[in-house]
Write a protein that holds these residues in place. Structure first.
Motif, PDB file in Angstrom:
ATOM      1  N   ALA A 224     -29.368 -10.774 105.040  1.00  0.00           N
ATOM      2  CA  ALA A 224     -29.244 -11.849 105.003  1.00  0.00           C
ATOM      3  C   ALA A 224     -30.017 -11.997 106.315  1.00  0.00           C
ATOM      4  O   ALA A 224     -31.221 -12.301 107.033  1.00  0.00           O
ATOM      5  CB  ALA A 224     -28.891 -13.429 105.071  1.00  0.00           C
ATOM      6  N   ARG A 225     -29.207 -10.710 107.450  1.00  0.00           N
ATOM      7  CA  ARG A 225     -29.702 -10.448 108.944  1.00  0.00           C
ATOM      8  C   ARG A 225     -29.434  -9.603 109.238  1.00  0.00           C
ATOM      9  O   ARG A 225     -28.577  -8.472 109.577  1.00  0.00           O
ATOM     10  CB  ARG A 225     -28.819 -11.728 109.796  1.00  0.00           C
ATOM     11  CG  ARG A 225     -28.311 -12.963 109.539  1.00  0.00           C
ATOM     12  CD  ARG A 225     -29.128 -13.663 110.353  1.00  0.00           C
ATOM     13  NE  ARG A 225     -28.946 -14.911 110.200  1.00  0.00           N
ATOM     14  CZ  ARG A 225     -30.122 -15.798 109.537  1.00  0.00           C
ATOM     15  NH1 ARG A 225     -30.979 -14.826 109.164  1.00  0.00           N
ATOM     16  NH2 ARG A 225     -30.313 -16.799 109.027  1.00  0.00           N
ATOM     17  N   GLU A 284     -38.396 -12.806  98.155  1.00  0.00           N
ATOM     18  CA  GLU A 284     -37.532 -13.539  96.976  1.00  0.00           C
ATOM     19  C   GLU A 284     -37.503 -15.205  98.462  1.00  0.00           C
ATOM     20  O   GLU A 284     -36.883 -16.154  98.087  1.00  0.00           O
ATOM     21  CB  GLU A 284     -36.710 -13.098  96.498  1.00  0.00           C
ATOM     22  CG  GLU A 284     -34.941 -13.331  97.487  1.00  0.00           C
ATOM     23  CD  GLU A 284     -35.326 -11.761  97.429  1.00  0.00           C
ATOM     24  OE1 GLU A 284     -36.156 -11.317  97.509  1.00  0.00           O
ATOM     25  OE2 GLU A 284     -34.727 -11.452  98.536  1.00  0.00           O
ATOM     26  N   ALA A 285     -37.529 -14.943  99.782  1.00  0.00           N
ATOM     27  CA  ALA A 285     -37.573 -15.840 100.817  1.00  0.00           C
ATOM     28  C   ALA A 285     -38.655 -16.850 100.681  1.00  0.00           C
ATOM     29  O   ALA A 285     -38.660 -17.781 101.090  1.00  0.00           O
ATOM     30  CB  ALA A 285     -36.804 -16.201 102.051  1.00  0.00           C
ATOM     31  N   LEU A 286     -39.536 -16.384 100.420  1.00  0.00           N
ATOM     32  CA  LEU A 286     -41.186 -17.354 100.707  1.00  0.00           C
ATOM     33  C   LEU A 286     -41.522 -17.794  98.983  1.00  0.00           C
ATOM     34  O   LEU A 286     -40.866 -17.877  98.417  1.00  0.00           O
ATOM     35  CB  LEU A 286     -42.000 -15.731  99.954  1.00  0.00           C
ATOM     36  CG  LEU A 286     -42.290 -14.928 101.441  1.00  0.00           C
ATOM     37  CD1 LEU A 286     -43.187 -13.672 100.968  1.00  0.00           C
ATOM     38  CD2 LEU A 286     -42.489 -15.296 102.843  1.00  0.00           C
ATOM     39  N   GLN A 328     -41.522 -12.701  95.264  1.00  0.00           N
ATOM     40  CA  GLN A 328     -40.685 -12.799  94.264  1.00  0.00           C
ATOM     41  C   GLN A 328     -40.767 -13.810  93.489  1.00  0.00           C
ATOM     42  O   GLN A 328     -40.004 -14.656  94.411  1.00  0.00           O
ATOM     43  CB  GLN A 328     -39.840 -11.600  93.915  1.00  0.00           C
ATOM     44  CG  GLN A 328     -38.968 -11.464  93.581  1.00  0.00           C
ATOM     45  CD  GLN A 328     -37.549 -10.382  93.047  1.00  0.00           C
ATOM     46  OE1 GLN A 328     -38.425  -9.407  94.567  1.00  0.00           O
ATOM     47  NE2 GLN A 328     -36.492 -10.995  93.457  1.00  0.00           N
ATOM     48  N   LEU A 329     -41.242 -14.394  92.798  1.00  0.00           N
ATOM     49  CA  LEU A 329     -40.944 -15.417  91.759  1.00  0.00           C
ATOM     50  C   LEU A 329     -40.075 -15.919  90.515  1.00  0.00           C
ATOM     51  O   LEU A 329     -40.194 -14.522  89.992  1.00  0.00           O
ATOM     52  CB  LEU A 329     -42.356 -16.434  91.483  1.00  0.00           C
ATOM     53  CG  LEU A 329     -42.846 -17.038  92.852  1.00  0.00           C
ATOM     54  CD1 LEU A 329     -44.529 -17.121  92.528  1.00  0.00           C
ATOM     55  CD2 LEU A 329     -42.448 -17.440  93.643  1.00  0.00           C
ATOM     56  N   ILE A 344     -48.735 -20.635 100.888  1.00  0.00           N
ATOM     57  CA  ILE A 344     -47.531 -19.598 100.920  1.00  0.00           C
ATOM     58  C   ILE A 344     -46.124 -19.652 102.169  1.00  0.00           C
ATOM     59  O   ILE A 344     -47.109 -20.338 103.556  1.00  0.00           O
ATOM     60  CB  ILE A 344     -47.777 -17.687 101.309  1.00  0.00           C
ATOM     61  CG1 ILE A 344     -48.342 -17.621  99.908  1.00  0.00           C
ATOM     62  CG2 ILE A 344     -46.136 -16.867 101.401  1.00  0.00           C
ATOM     63  CD1 ILE A 344     -47.546 -17.188  99.037  1.00  0.00           C
ATOM     64  N   GLY A 345     -45.383 -19.947 101.889  1.00  0.00           N
ATOM     65  CA  GLY A 345     -44.590 -20.317 103.502  1.00  0.00           C
ATOM     66  C   GLY A 345     -43.338 -20.147 102.516  1.00  0.00           C
ATOM     67  O   GLY A 345     -42.553 -19.450 101.880  1.00  0.00           O
ATOM     68  N   TRP A 346     -42.404 -20.019 104.119  1.00  0.00           N
ATOM     69  CA  TRP A 346     -41.264 -20.414 103.925  1.00  0.00           C
ATOM     70  C   TRP A 346     -40.106 -20.555 105.461  1.00  0.00           C
ATOM     71  O   TRP A 346     -40.662 -21.539 106.209  1.00  0.00           O
ATOM     72  CB  TRP A 346     -40.982 -18.575 104.499  1.00  0.00           C
ATOM     73  CG  TRP A 346     -40.664 -18.168 106.093  1.00  0.00           C
ATOM     74  CD1 TRP A 346     -41.043 -18.066 107.096  1.00  0.00           C
ATOM     75  CD2 TRP A 346     -42.575 -17.663 106.572  1.00  0.00           C
ATOM     76  NE1 TRP A 346     -41.694 -18.266 107.452  1.00  0.00           N
ATOM     77  CE2 TRP A 346     -42.105 -17.306 107.780  1.00  0.00           C
ATOM     78  CE3 TRP A 346     -43.585 -17.454 105.398  1.00  0.00           C
ATOM     79  CZ2 TRP A 346     -43.755 -16.474 108.067  1.00  0.00           C
ATOM     80  CZ3 TRP A 346     -44.796 -16.740 106.037  1.00  0.00           C
ATOM     81  CH2 TRP A 346     -44.289 -16.704 107.676  1.00  0.00           C
ATOM     82  N   ARG A 347     -39.305 -20.899 104.815  1.00  0.00           N
ATOM     83  CA  ARG A 347     -38.015 -20.958 106.205  1.00  0.00           C
ATOM     84  C   ARG A 347     -37.692 -20.765 107.028  1.00  0.00           C
ATOM     85  O   ARG A 347     -37.627 -19.417 107.011  1.00  0.00           O
ATOM     86  CB  ARG A 347     -36.556 -22.119 105.316  1.00  0.00           C
ATOM     87  CG  ARG A 347     -36.637 -22.829 104.323  1.00  0.00           C
ATOM     88  CD  ARG A 347     -35.462 -23.065 103.026  1.00  0.00           C
ATOM     89  NE  ARG A 347     -34.833 -21.894 102.540  1.00  0.00           N
ATOM     90  CZ  ARG A 347     -33.886 -21.590 102.600  1.00  0.00           C
ATOM     91  NH1 ARG A 347     -33.211 -23.274 102.145  1.00  0.00           N
ATOM     92  NH2 ARG A 347     -33.122 -20.561 102.035  1.00  0.00           N
TER      93      ARG A 347
END
Lengths: 356, 263, 326
Positions: A224-225, A284-286, A328-329, A344-347
């Motif tokens: 994650a980091r 996969e975070a998108l 990735q969906l 498209i976006g992300w947190r």
């Protein structure tokens, strides 16, 4: 608590070529630690220095607090599971496992008790009298593991032991290795170039590159980091975008990315304003939507490629500014998309700033 | 196969093989048959058969003594050549040894130098060192001759040995000496047995070195040589047949072992 | 550390296990630790032990005799006697060229070795090819073994069997007479023919094995491909098989040539007065009543130099990679 193994400022040079540079590493007892990196990154050299097969050029290695850098392999209480197992072809399974015990000068029945105990741990009791040539790859692997465990080493070193097995068996052995490590409570130092192995089994992963430690931490933390571009790329896949820092507030940095303002986690770095920095984004975070969402980051793009991968699908989305992102969906998310035009976006916290 | 090879060359090749086999086997089988003939000269047809010649040979003290002497020399040679051959092979296969190619070439030298020159140079050499001709000189010369073959056989086997077997032994607590005894030697065993049998056979067979370096006691080849120079007799046939059968059995055993070491 | 999680289990195998207890006892004994154990753990001692004996052996016994022979070949007199000149000289080499009795056998020896080598090659090549490529793989070992067995008989016995075949009262003559082809035996023994016949018989194996292993390594599909491309049997042989078996030819020929030059017993038994070759000449210098060691050493050096150069040149010209001794 004192670490079982400690490398202090260890260097290893072959001529002028550095194999390992400025290695500082402490390993706590009972942990499953993985050295992960591409070939030539120095992970095997590190292992061989601990095993006693290479002398460090400078620095000191401690085992249980005692310096061991210049002891020969037979006088260090560590054992290796070799890549191709290195079982003695002229000795039966039992005698292979007993090899280290015989050298310790144990009595016959003590040796026998230990060997039987270990064989039953990996359900090979019926194979005791077989010769290595009569075993399957997985069985040899287990015998090699038990042979190395038999003399009760402080640390068990595993040098890419799964690389000779086929994919299915490898997954099975990963689980078995982990469970043996937990049952015996031994410290395992595992070397591999396979990130999946590392993520599955380790308590701590040490990512190495070009003779140096890139990052060290738990599997979830590394995933994650990631601290550097190398780690973000080597473990899993990442999209990289470069933007100029506009402002920083708390943990979140605002960046100017080709006219769009985006936000990312500073991830332990302290970026200066106006500096160009790299951000890593996991595919996969998108998120990917057919309509522009309200109050959330959304960039317009077009699907230009699809690769079906079974459990998920990889999309290549080309944004209006010309950049392509990998998305990735899962099938559920994919089913909501019709047509090629997407948003498209992300947190914010899923985008992490990298140190380099 | 048939479509590619038209039959003529194939038949010719087959014929050449069988002619060659006959060429090799015929003189020896003739010798064996003649050893059973009940007359002391060679002629056809054989009218009556006998085993008397064998009885005579087996009671011949000269033959028995020469055989035992040769076997003794062969065994001594084998022990020395094996130890030294393995030692040299280990040196050549070790890491970080400077001038490996030169050491290997020199180790093989006695196998390339023609046998006669080998024998003569050894004769000169022992005289310079004041070593008398006799058993010791013969064993020395035979050992020098056999060492290169042991070196090559052991090196071949060592090359197929996984490098980390010794590492594994060291890792499990063996010092270099114990690792050598417990891992390297057992691994080399097939090559060692093959090499030892080879040493025995070449030593027992050797004539030229014994001729130049021998003392008064005849070895088996010297005895046969003297008898052959004395003329043909069925007794030599019987003697040669006995030697032939024994060496062939030993040779076949060696074949079996070297084949096993290759697989 | 004791693994409490592990359940001790009863012995499942019926045979009592036999572990090497002596190893532990030896290794852990004070005696061993203070002697071999101590030495074995010292890297320099290890290197000395590893290199010492082999290097001394090679220097003393592989090189020493040859060097001593070279030394003596330049001495005016050996062994040195009081009152006689024992300085260095080239006369021993000059001696060789002084008499036809010396250099003719030498030339004959070289020619003889060449003839034997070529004949062996021609005779053995098709045989090796047959075993390596025509015989079915499962029968191959048996086919090879049939040819190997006679070679275990040894040099003298094989020489003797050749005498039995070729002597005036030998098998061939007896057979021919019985069949009425001849009245008087054909003199075959003690000639150049019997000598060549015998030496080829003795040394064919040295040609067979290298040729066989070289030809066996040629991929059969390659030969098929050549015939697929329209090469006839001769073309296939000349353009594909022959070049690819070059290594085997080089090692086989070198081995046979070198061995033939040094062959000793066979000429004594099979060659006659007309077929005296060089080894006999050298031997008489050492064994005869007139002890001429310096001359003998010089002759041996000549023979060694010429034979090794010949083989070296041959290898360079044909271009084999290395002589494999086995």
């Amino acid at each position: 608590m004192q670490p079982v193994v400690q490398f202090k400022n260890v260097n290893k040079f072959y001529g002028t070529q550095a194999a390992v540079e400025d290695l500082d590493l402490a390993i706590d007892a009972g942990q499953f630690v993985t050295l992960l990196g591409p070939s030539g990154c120095g992970k095997s050299t590190t292992l061989r220095m601990l095993g006693g097969f290479e002398d460090p050029t400078s620095g000191e290695i401690y085992l249980d607090g005692k310096p061991i850098s210049h002891l020969p392999p037979n006088r260090r209480n560590v054992n290796i599971v070799f890549q191709d197992y290195a079982l003695f072809p002229h000795l039966s399974v039992m005698r292979n496992i007993a090899f280290g015990l015989e050298l310790k000068g144990l009595a016959q029945d003590a040796i026998h008790r230990r060997v039987t105990e270990l064989l039953s741990l990996v359900s090979l009791a019926d194979y005791a009298e077989r010769m290595p040539a009569q075993l399957s790859g997985g069985q040899r692997q287990r015998v090699a593991l038990m042979r190395a465990l038999a003399p009760d080493p402080n640390v068990l070193l595993l040098d890419e032991p799964l690389s000779a097995l086929d994919a299915k068996l490898r997954q099975q052995m990963q689980i078995e290795l982990k469970s043996i490590q937990q049952k015996t409570g031994k410290t395992f130092l595992f070397v591999t170039h396979d990130q999946e192995e590392a993520l599955t089994m380790s308590d701590v992963i040490v990512v190495m590159n070009k003779g140096r430690i890139e990052q060290m931490g738990g599997p979830d933390e590394l995933y994650a980091r990631p601290r550097s571009r190398f780690v973000a790329d080597f473990i899993g896949r990442s999209n990289f975008i470069e933007g100029k820092v506009v402002s920083v507030s708390g943990n979140i940095a605002s960046l100017d990315w080709q006219g769009n303002i985006i936000h990312a986690d500073v991830n332990g770095t302290s970026p200066a304003t106006d500096k160009v920095v790299t951000v890593a984004l996991r595919p996969e975070a998108l998120y990917c939507l057919t309509e522009k969402p309200e109050g959330r980051l959304a960039l317009k793009g077009r699907i230009t490629g699809r690769v079906f991968k079974g459990a998920h699908t990889s999309l290549t989305v080309t944004l209006e500014n010309g950049t392509s992102l990998l998305v990735q969906l899962d099938p559920v998310a994919l089913s909501h998309i019709d047509g090629d035009d997407v948003w498209i976006g992300w947190r914010e916290r899923d985008a992490v700033l990298l140190a380099d | 196969m048939k479509t590619y090879f038209n039959d003529l060359p194939k038949t010719a090749l087959g014929a050449s093989y069988w002619l060659f086999a006959v060429y090799l086997v015929l003189p020896l089988s003739l010798m064996m048959v003649m050893s059973l003939k009940d007359a002391n000269f060679i002629a056809f047809p054989i009218n009556s058969w006998t085993l008397d010649w064998y009885a005579k040979v087996l009671q011949d003290r000269q033959f028995i003594n020469a055989s035992l002497y040769s076997i003794g020399i062969a065994l001594a040679t084998t022990v020395c050549a094996t130890i030294i051959g393995v030692w040299i092979a280990l040196l050549i296969s070790a890491e970080n040894i400077w001038g490996k190619a030169a050491i290997f070439a020199l180790a093989c030298l006695p196998a390339v130098v023609p046998g006669l020159i080998n024998a003569i140079s050894m004769r000169i050499f022992i005289r310079a060192l004041d070593i008398p001709t006799g058993t010791f000189a013969i064993v020395l010369a035979h050992t020098v001759h056999a060492v290169p073959f042991v070196v090559i056989m052991v090196l071949t086997r060592l090359r197929s040995m996984p490098a980390n077997l010794v590492d594994a032994a060291r890792d499990l607590g063996a010092d270099p000496f114990i690792a050598f005894l417990r891992v390297t030697i057992p691994y080399l065993m097939p090559a060692l047995i093959g090499g030892m049998i080879f040493c025995v056979l070449t030593s027992i067979d050797d004539f030229v070195r014994t001729f130049f370096l021998g003392g008064y006691q005849p070895t088996l080849p010297m005895l046969i040589f003297a008898k052959v120079q004395g003329g043909m007799s069925p007794e030599i046939n019987a003697m040669a047949t006995i030697v032939l059968i024994v060496t062939t059995i030993v040779g076949l055993y060696a074949e079996y072992f070297t084949r096993r070491s290759r697989s | 550390m004791v693994d409490t999680t592990m359940q001790p289990r009863t012995v499942t195998s019926t045979a009592p296990p036999r572990y090497a207890g002596w190893i532990g006892r030896t290794v852990n004994s004070a005696l061993y630790r203070n002697t071999i154990g101590l030495l074995a753990s010292n890297r320099w001692v290890r290197l000395a032990v590893l290199a010492g004996v082999p290097l001394i052996w090679i220097a003393a016994l592989h090189l020493g005799p040859i060097l001593q022979m070279a030394n003596i070949s330049f001495l005016a007199n050996y062994p040195p006697r009081p009152g006689v000149d024992s300085g260095y000289t080239l006369e021993n080499y000059g001696f060789f060229f002084s008499d036809r009795l010396y250099f003719m056998p030498f030339v004959r020896s070289l020619i003889f070795a060449a003839v034997v080598t070529v004949s062996t090659l021609v005779i053995v090549y098709p045989v090796a090819y047959y075993v390596a490529k025509v015989v079915k793989p499962k029968n191959r070992m048996r086919a090879l073994l049939l040819l190997l067995i006679p070679f275990w008989a040894g040099e003298l016995i094989r020489t003797f069997s050749v005498i039995m075949l070729l002597a005036n009262r030998g098998a061939v003559n007896v057979l021919l007479r019985e069949l009425g082809f001849i009245d008087r035996p054909i003199p075959m023994l003690y000639t150049f023919f019997s000598l060549s016949f015998g030496v080829v018989y003795l040394l064919a194996l040295y040609m067979l094995l290298p040729l066989y292993s070289a030809i066996e390594k040629i991929p059969t599909p390659l030969i098929h491909a050549a015939s697929d491309l329209g090469a006839g049997p001769f073309q296939r042989f000349r353009r594909v098989i022959l070049p690819l078996s070059k290594d085997g030819i080089v090692s086989g020929c070198s081995l046979v040539y070198l061995t033939t030059i040094g062959v000793f017993a066979a000429p004594l038994l099979l060659g006659g007065p007309n077929a005296v070759i060089f080894p006999e000449v050298i031997a008489t210098l050492f064994h005869g009543s007139n002890d001429k060691w310096p001359e003998g050493a010089a002759f041996s050096m000549l023979m060694l130099a010429v034979s090794l150069t010949t083989v070296g040149l041959f290898m360079r010209i044909v271009g084999g990679r290395s002589v494999r001794l086995m």
